[in-house]
Each structure stands twice: as C-alpha cells, then as structure tokens.
Design an enzyme around this catalytic site. Sequence first.
Site, mmCIF file in Angstrom:
data_model
loop_
_atom_site.group_PDB
_atom_site.id
_atom_site.type_symbol
_atom_site.label_atom_id
_atom_site.label_comp_id
_atom_site.label_asym_id
_atom_site.label_seq_id
_atom_site.Cartn_x
_atom_site.Cartn_y
_atom_site.Cartn_z
ATOM 1 N N GLU A 49 -8.090 -12.058 6.499
ATOM 2 C CA GLU A 49 -7.032 -11.502 7.352
ATOM 3 C C GLU A 49 -7.522 -11.559 8.804
ATOM 4 O OE1 GLU A 49 -6.104 -7.328 6.748
ATOM 5 O OE2 GLU A 49 -4.101 -7.542 7.621
ATOM 6 N N HIS A 78 -8.755 -7.940 -0.212
ATOM 7 C CA HIS A 78 -8.299 -8.444 1.080
ATOM 8 C C HIS A 78 -9.393 -9.359 1.629
ATOM 9 C CE1 HIS A 78 -5.390 -5.294 0.665
ATOM 10 N NE2 HIS A 78 -4.940 -5.382 1.892
ATOM 11 N N ASP A 120 2.591 -3.016 4.351
ATOM 12 C CA ASP A 120 2.776 -1.621 4.785
ATOM 13 C C ASP A 120 4.168 -1.462 5.394
ATOM 14 O OD1 ASP A 120 -0.135 -0.610 4.474
ATOM 15 O OD2 ASP A 120 -0.359 -2.470 5.597
ATOM 16 N N HIS A 147 0.857 -1.197 0.000
ATOM 17 C CA HIS A 147 0.000 0.000 0.000
ATOM 18 C C HIS A 147 0.886 1.237 0.000
ATOM 19 C CE1 HIS A 147 -3.699 -2.291 1.060
ATOM 20 N NE2 HIS A 147 -2.829 -3.107 1.627
HETATM 21 N N1 HPA Z 1 -5.723 -4.809 5.628
HETATM 22 C C1 HPA Z 1 -6.736 -3.985 5.387
HETATM 23 N N2 HPA Z 1 -6.553 -2.755 4.945
HETATM 24 C C2 HPA Z 1 -5.307 -2.325 4.754
HETATM 25 C C3 HPA Z 1 -4.223 -3.142 4.988
HETATM 26 C C4 HPA Z 1 -4.450 -4.455 5.443
HETATM 27 O O1 HPA Z 1 -3.535 -5.256 5.674
HETATM 28 N N3 HPA Z 1 -3.123 -2.409 4.705
HETATM 29 C C5 HPA Z 1 -3.532 -1.191 4.302
HETATM 30 N N4 HPA Z 1 -4.866 -1.138 4.327
HETATM 31 ZN ZN ZN Z 2 -3.007 -4.903 2.611
#
Ligand code: HPA
Ligand code: ZN
Length: 330
Positions: free
Chosen positions: A196, A193, A277, A21
């Site tokens: 997670e 995504h 990130d 990101h």
């Molecule tokens: N998850 C969700 N949103 C995000 C992430 C992530 O790992 N990194 C930056 N925005």
């Molecule tokens: Zn991400």
Amino acid sequence: MQQPSTASLIASIPKVELHLHLEGAVGHDVASKMRRRYEPDAVIEPPSAGFKDLETFLAVYDGICRYMRDAADFRDATWHALSRCAASNVRHVEMFFSPDAHKGVAYSEMLDGILDAFDAAKSEYGMSALLIPAHNRELGPEHGMAFLDKVLSDRRERVVGIGLDYAERPNPAPPFARMYERARAEGLRVTAHAGEDGPAEYVRDTVDLLGCRRIDHGYHIVDDPELVARCRDLDVLFTVCPTTTLSTTIWRDLSARDHAIRRMIDAGLRVSIATDDPGLFMTELNREYTLLAENFGLSEAKLREIALNGATHGWLSEEGKKDLLQRCAA
Ligand code: HPA
Ligand code: ZN
C-alpha cells in the site's frame, strides 16, 4: 447518458466485499452517537473527506475505536456496516476488525456483538459474513503471537482467518513469518496488507514468507514484473480499494494511465474491488465500482468477472461458495 446507465448496471451486479474494516466502516453519524453514549457533552468536529496519508488516517481510526466498549457497541457498528453493504447489493462480506484497538474490552465480547449482527444480516438481507481479526503490525511479532493465542482461545465457525494491518512501511512482513506459519498450521486462512505504501519487496515477502495467497492492496507489485507474473501463476487475489489509494498511496489520480489498480487489471492479476474504510472515506461499494468503471473504461463483462472473483476466491467453504453463487445468480 453514460453515467446513469453505468451506475444502474453496477447497482444490479451482486457483489462480495472482502476488504472492509469494521471500525473504518463506522460513519460520522454512528461514531458521534457512540461517542455521546460515553461523553454526552463532547464537542464533535464535522467529518473530513480524505486524509493526508496512512498515519493521519490511522489516528482518526483509533479515535473511533475508543468509543466501542461493549457488545452492544460492536453489534450496532457491525449492523450499520452490513446495512451499508446491503445497499450496494453485497451478498457476502469478509470483515476485518482490530481487537487490540479496544483497550479493556474482552475479545469474546467483541465477537459476541459482531456475530450477533452477522446473524441479523443473514436473516434480514440473506447476506453471509465471515470475520477476520487483524493484527496491528506496529505492535510487533511477539505481540502477534499473543494475538494469535487469543484468536485460538475462542474459535468460532465464522472466524476463519487473520489479517495484518496498520503502518506498513516501518513494519515489513519477515518478522511475522513464525506467527503466520503457526496460524496456517492451526487451519486459519491468512491475508495481509502489503504494497500500500511499502515497496514491491514487501508484497513478495508477504507471498513467500507469510504464505499469503490473498493480499490487501498490493499496489507496488506493479514495480516488479517478475512478481506480477508469479502472482498471476499462483492465482493470488488482490483486494483493491480505489478511494483509499487517493489518501494512502502515491497514486492519487484514478484517471491517470499509470494508476496501480489499472496496471494490475491490465496485467491480468486477479482483483476484488473493496471499500476498506467506507465510513471514514465516505464511500460505498457501488461507488468504488463506478469509479473504476468510469476511469478505466471497464466493460460490463470485466465488472462481472471482478465481482465474481470475490465469490470464487473468498474464504467460504466449498459448500458456502456454492450457496453464495446461487444467491448471486438469483
Ligand atoms: N491500511 C492499513 N491499516 C488499515 C487500513 C489500511 O488501508 N485500513 C484500516 N486499517
Ligand atoms: Zn485495509
């Protein structure tokens, strides 16, 4: 002397970064510089390593976005991010950014700044890059359609697909099915995504209802062996990010035998290692590879195979992939 040789082997492997990101790649020094441009007297807190959970992290991420206000800010941040990639021997990057996190900045201005830096990285490092605007799922599916309108209103060659991010658990995939169907019909590639901090069902819906064959994270898939088998058959690519799992998931120990990434690799799923990130988590791609190599005992052949997944299963054109594979072999 295991450690130095693992690190130097990893440094020598050409890599592809598919889950990065832009705003999360900004390091503390660059973020402070950008903020001082607008608030010269700001008292800036020292950086913290790690976050309690996804929401805590996202609040800091949004804080950085507030100080990216014109094309020059986007160019600087992108250049910084790509230079860090180059230091990890990255030859190709597919970068997310968050158009809606920068209130008052025109979409086309963000693109101008980012793509300028892509050009510079091409000439300075011979590095190729593609851009993926990501929709903030917290804003909902109606806003998602407006987001897509914006992406379709200013198409550039290197903006090849869309993503879906931010708080996952309260915002599962199904309501975004129409938006994703339309994006695919318009020729955009799609990723999202999932899994997670959301359950395996969210990963399944992302595959079945959003039509994704690339999933960002995906860890909770390990709770559903049938889905694991299906994603192996469908050759779904998972972009996995070791360091961020320690803050945003239930798997907080990379040496644990049941860490999701280890189980995904053992199950034969196709993965690409990524940083997510790196600025905010103070990491870089070589370090992410080293963490997995040392904790999971990955062989050199496996590391090379994983590095290659990013080249063969990324979103470059067939011609672009051929060129990338040549650049990786050189
Ligand atoms: N998850 C969700 N949103 C995000 C992430 C992530 O790992 N990194 C930056 N925005
Ligand atoms: Zn991400």
